[in-house]
Design a protein around this motif. Structure first.
Motif, PDB file in Angstrom:
ATOM      1  N   GLY A  36       0.792  -1.224   0.000  1.00 31.02           N
ATOM      2  CA  GLY A  36       0.000   0.000   0.000  1.00 31.02           C
ATOM      3  C   GLY A  36       0.819   1.266   0.000  1.00 31.02           C
ATOM      4  N   GLY A  37       2.021   1.216  -0.536  1.00 28.85           N
ATOM      5  CA  GLY A  37       2.897   2.376  -0.518  1.00 28.85           C
ATOM      6  C   GLY A  37       2.766   3.232  -1.762  1.00 28.85           C
ATOM      7  N   LEU A  38       3.878   3.866  -2.119  1.00 24.81           N
ATOM      8  CA  LEU A  38       3.891   4.812  -3.226  1.00 24.81           C
ATOM      9  C   LEU A  38       3.494   4.155  -4.553  1.00 24.81           C
ATOM     10  CD1 LEU A  38       4.557   7.706  -4.148  1.00 24.81           C
ATOM     11  CD2 LEU A  38       6.936   6.963  -4.441  1.00 24.81           C
ATOM     12  N   THR A  39       3.857   2.883  -4.753  1.00 19.30           N
ATOM     13  CA  THR A  39       3.548   2.213  -6.012  1.00 19.30           C
ATOM     14  C   THR A  39       2.040   2.177  -6.262  1.00 19.30           C
ATOM     15  OG1 THR A  39       5.530   0.853  -5.775  1.00 19.30           O
ATOM     16  CG2 THR A  39       3.892   0.113  -7.349  1.00 19.30           C
ATOM     17  N   SER A  40       1.254   1.987  -5.221  1.00 18.59           N
ATOM     18  CA  SER A  40      -0.203   1.965  -5.382  1.00 18.59           C
ATOM     19  C   SER A  40      -0.703   3.305  -5.898  1.00 18.59           C
ATOM     20  CB  SER A  40      -0.872   1.643  -4.041  1.00 18.59           C
ATOM     21  OG  SER A  40      -0.447   0.399  -3.547  1.00 18.59           O
ATOM     22  N   LEU A  41      -0.170   4.388  -5.376  1.00 21.22           N
ATOM     23  CA  LEU A  41      -0.597   5.718  -5.806  1.00 21.22           C
ATOM     24  C   LEU A  41      -0.123   6.014  -7.226  1.00 21.22           C
ATOM     25  CD1 LEU A  41       0.107   7.620  -2.470  1.00 21.22           C
ATOM     26  CD2 LEU A  41      -2.034   6.611  -3.260  1.00 21.22           C
ATOM     27  N   GLU A  42       1.059   5.531  -7.573  1.00 27.07           N
ATOM     28  CA  GLU A  42       1.539   5.701  -8.941  1.00 27.07           C
ATOM     29  C   GLU A  42       0.638   4.954  -9.929  1.00 27.07           C
ATOM     30  OE1 GLU A  42       6.300   6.263  -7.874  1.00 27.07           O
ATOM     31  OE2 GLU A  42       5.490   4.291  -8.341  1.00 27.07           O
ATOM     32  N   ALA A  43       0.176   3.766  -9.526  1.00 26.24           N
ATOM     33  CA  ALA A  43      -0.738   3.023 -10.390  1.00 26.24           C
ATOM     34  C   ALA A  43      -2.045   3.784 -10.579  1.00 26.24           C
ATOM     35  CB  ALA A  43      -1.018   1.643  -9.785  1.00 26.24           C
ATOM     36  N   LEU A  44      -2.577   4.354  -9.513  1.00 25.77           N
ATOM     37  CA  LEU A  44      -3.810   5.140  -9.618  1.00 25.77           C
ATOM     38  C   LEU A  44      -3.604   6.344 -10.533  1.00 25.77           C
ATOM     39  CD1 LEU A  44      -4.921   5.023  -5.876  1.00 25.77           C
ATOM     40  CD2 LEU A  44      -5.932   3.755  -7.787  1.00 25.77           C
TER      41      LEU A  44
ATOM     42  N   GLY B 118      -4.150   5.425 -14.011  1.00 24.32           N
ATOM     43  CA  GLY B 118      -5.478   4.903 -14.316  1.00 24.32           C
ATOM     44  C   GLY B 118      -5.593   3.408 -14.146  1.00 24.32           C
ATOM     45  N   LEU B 119      -4.593   2.778 -13.529  1.00 21.98           N
ATOM     46  CA  LEU B 119      -4.585   1.326 -13.348  1.00 21.98           C
ATOM     47  C   LEU B 119      -5.342   0.960 -12.075  1.00 21.98           C
ATOM     48  CD1 LEU B 119      -3.228  -1.142 -14.775  1.00 21.98           C
ATOM     49  CD2 LEU B 119      -1.366  -0.909 -13.114  1.00 21.98           C
ATOM     50  N   PRO B 120      -6.329   0.046 -12.133  1.00 15.05           N
ATOM     51  CA  PRO B 120      -7.010  -0.377 -10.901  1.00 15.05           C
ATOM     52  C   PRO B 120      -6.052  -1.144  -9.993  1.00 15.05           C
ATOM     53  CG  PRO B 120      -7.739  -1.705 -12.757  1.00 15.05           C
ATOM     54  CD  PRO B 120      -6.894  -0.609 -13.329  1.00 15.05           C
ATOM     55  N   VAL B 121      -6.326  -1.082  -8.696  1.00 17.72           N
ATOM     56  CA  VAL B 121      -5.415  -1.653  -7.694  1.00 17.72           C
ATOM     57  C   VAL B 121      -6.169  -2.644  -6.824  1.00 17.72           C
ATOM     58  CG1 VAL B 121      -3.912  -1.140  -5.725  1.00 17.72           C
ATOM     59  CG2 VAL B 121      -4.013   0.433  -7.674  1.00 17.72           C
ATOM     60  N   VAL B 122      -5.524  -3.780  -6.558  1.00 20.54           N
ATOM     61  CA  VAL B 122      -6.053  -4.802  -5.658  1.00 20.54           C
ATOM     62  C   VAL B 122      -4.989  -5.092  -4.605  1.00 20.54           C
ATOM     63  CG1 VAL B 122      -6.741  -7.231  -5.466  1.00 20.54           C
ATOM     64  CG2 VAL B 122      -7.577  -5.848  -7.378  1.00 20.54           C
ATOM     65  N   SER B 123      -5.391  -5.160  -3.335  1.00 18.69           N
ATOM     66  CA  SER B 123      -4.482  -5.517  -2.240  1.00 18.69           C
ATOM     67  C   SER B 123      -4.677  -7.003  -1.928  1.00 18.69           C
ATOM     68  CB  SER B 123      -4.783  -4.688  -0.991  1.00 18.69           C
ATOM     69  OG  SER B 123      -4.687  -3.304  -1.268  1.00 18.69           O
TER      70      SER B 123
END
Length: 529
Positions: free
Chosen positions: A297-305, A308-313
């Motif tokens: 849940g770090g910076l990579t998740s925000l970069e994906a958002l 426009g890339l959806p994110v799953v934890s």
């Protein structure tokens, strides 16, 4: 212009003579290379602030820890996540209950206060932290009056541990209303929602960019791809997660192992064809993928958002990985999969259903923050730092620079006044100490000492050796800190092994927080009720 600081002897260059004052325009950013997220946020903040015409000096807190303990702390944290994640979970929860950190961490941070204070260059208008340990140190310096310029914390995590909220910090900057609300609940002052700090390369890609990225990385042209990430260290259950993604049939796993090259080799040997090590083309991989699966849940998740890339934890690492997953899910920007039997349904809903559309809208809303970007708040605080001299321990501390630039005049005590016993911003301690010498980093990325030629290697300089005689008191202090930390690490290692044998995680809580033998029992399953 971004500068990377190093701690060296201040006697080499006297301060500039006083001149006509103008408002200070220099921001200091303190991060920590505990993974890549804190440094990544610091780098992007520095880029934005520098682009606005404000000079930036960056420090790695690990370089400022006493007795060269920074690398040991980082390595210990890495090994804990990699080999004993349940221990890290206990420490994280114990620190949460204690309202911040254990006594060992507090002792180490207190021992770093003067070193960080001496590193701040004259003319500093504001100090920004992207790491909770740095926030604790800076907040303490603000509370006791030794630091007289504003301190701001940028919350790099989407969930806020009590360690992040340090008394004395003036402003907390959050990416979303969820971490902002958590920070306020913990007593944070002046919390602002400023959005994520992601670089300009992270943006939605065009179809041609998607095709080119897949070709560049050797990925299938048409198959749905799940980009599986685990930070720069590649920690967590990536092997299991990759196999389970492949088994769902919803997407083909593309695994990014960071600097864990051994893991990438094992994955390829076990049939996970697309496993990569460290890459500098993270935007390209995100443009190639259809969904990001993350565990921290770090910076990579925000970069994906941002792309426009959806994110799953999924299969989140203990501690901040779990709390960040919960916060991202609460904000509606990333679905949290709790069990393997939920994975296929969730991937399908994100890739082809309304869940992916809702996440996309919520993710894009992050980048239109209510309170403006974080760089605006930081530059505003820096501009307001020159309102006039402040008095600390009998010393008038100026936060203005001479008209010709350079460092501000050394603060002077009132006529024949006694010098303070502890250093104040801009005033080196009597008899020597450490001060910051900025190192210019040009667009090419190499280090250029002031007035010197470019030097090869890393852009961040480590603390240099201090010439001259070292004061006996300082030697004894360093020796005492080293012995104390070594003893604590030894006790912790013995305790971890003992707890592993006796299945008593409560022992670790006792060691790290209370040193109270009554907090555990040998043959039970946890602490006493």
């Amino acid at each position: 212009m971004v500068r990377f600081g190093s701690t060296v002897d201040p006697g080499a260059a006297p301060p500039a003579a006083p001149g006509p004052a103008r408002t200070a325009h220099r921001v200091v950013i303190v991060s920590a290379s505990m993974g890549a997220g804190h440094d990544g946020a610091a780098a992007e903040l520095a880029r934005r602030i520098s682009a606005a015409g404000t000079e930036v000096v960056r420090y790695d807190l690990l370089d400022l820890l006493p007795a060269r303990l920074g690398r040991a702390v980082c390595d210990g944290y890495h090994r804990l996540l990699d080999h004993a994640p349940w221990v890290y979970q206990r420490i994280y929860q114990g620190a949460e209950r204690a309202g911040g950190s254990g006594p060992l961490a507090r002792t180490l941070l207190r021992a770093t206060e003067n070193r960080l204070l001496r590193a701040l260059p004259d003319g500093t208008g504001a100090v920004v932290s992207t790491y909770p340990g740095a926030s604790r140190i800076l907040g303490s310096l603000r509370l006791d009056g030794r630091l007289t310029v504003p301190v701001l914390t940028y919350l790099t995590d989407f969930s806020v541990h009590p360690f992040w909220v340090a008394p004395g910090v003036d402003t907390h900057l959050a990416a979303h209303a969820v971490p902002a609300g958590q920070a306020r609940a913990l007593g944070a002052r002046d919390v602002r929602i400023c959005g994520p700090v992601t670089g300009p390369r992270f943006r939605p890609g065009e179809p041609a960019e998607r095709r080119a990225a897949r070709e560049r990385f050797g990925l299938p042209a048409d198959a749905p791809l799940a980009l599986l990430v685990a930070g720069s260290w590649g920690v967590g259950s990536l092997h299991e997660a990759a196999a389970e993604i492949r088994a769902t049939g919803a997407a083909l796993p593309v695994v990014l192992c960071g600097r864990n090259t051994a893991l990438a080799e094992r994955l390829r040997a076990d049939g996970i064809e697309h496993a990569f090590g460290w890459t500098d083309d993270m935007p390209g991989l995100m443009h190639a993928a259809d969904v990001l699966v993350q565990n921290a849940g770090g910076l990579t998740s925000l970069e994906a958002l941002a792309t426009g890339l959806p994110v799953v934890s999924y299969r989140c690492i203990p501690g901040h990985g779990l709390t960040n997953a919960a916060a991202l899910d609460e904000a509606g920007v990333a679905a949290w999969v709790h069990a393997p039997d939920e994975l296929g349904r969730t991937l399908a809903a994100v890739l082809d259903g309304s869940l992916g559309e809702r996440q996309h809208r919520a993710g894009q809303a992050l980048f239109t923050p209510r309170d403006g970007g974080p760089e605006e708040a930081i530059i505003g605080a820096c501009g307001g730092a020159g309102a006039g001299p402040r008095r600390t321990d009998g010393v008038a501390v100026s936060s203005r620079l001479p008209a010709g630039g350079g460092s501000c005049a050394v603060p002077r005590a009132p006529h024949q006044g006694r010098a303070p016993s502890r250093p104040v911003l801009g005033l080196p301690p009597a008899g020597g100490g450490e001060a910051a010498v900025p190192v210019v980093v040009p667009s090419g990325g190499s280090v250029v000492p002031p007035g010197g030629a470019a030097a090869p290697g890393s852009a961040r300089r480590r603390p240099a050796g201090r010439p001259g005689r070292v004061r006996p008191v300082l030697v004894m202090r360093r020796f005492a800190v080293t012995v104390a930390v070594a003893c604590a690490v030894s006790v912790g290692g013995v305790g971890a092994g003992f707890a592993s044998v006796h299945h008593s995680a409560g022992l670790l809580h006792a060691i790290d927080h209370h040193l109270d033998p009554d907090d555990f029992h040998l043959h039970g399953k946890g602490p006493r009720p």
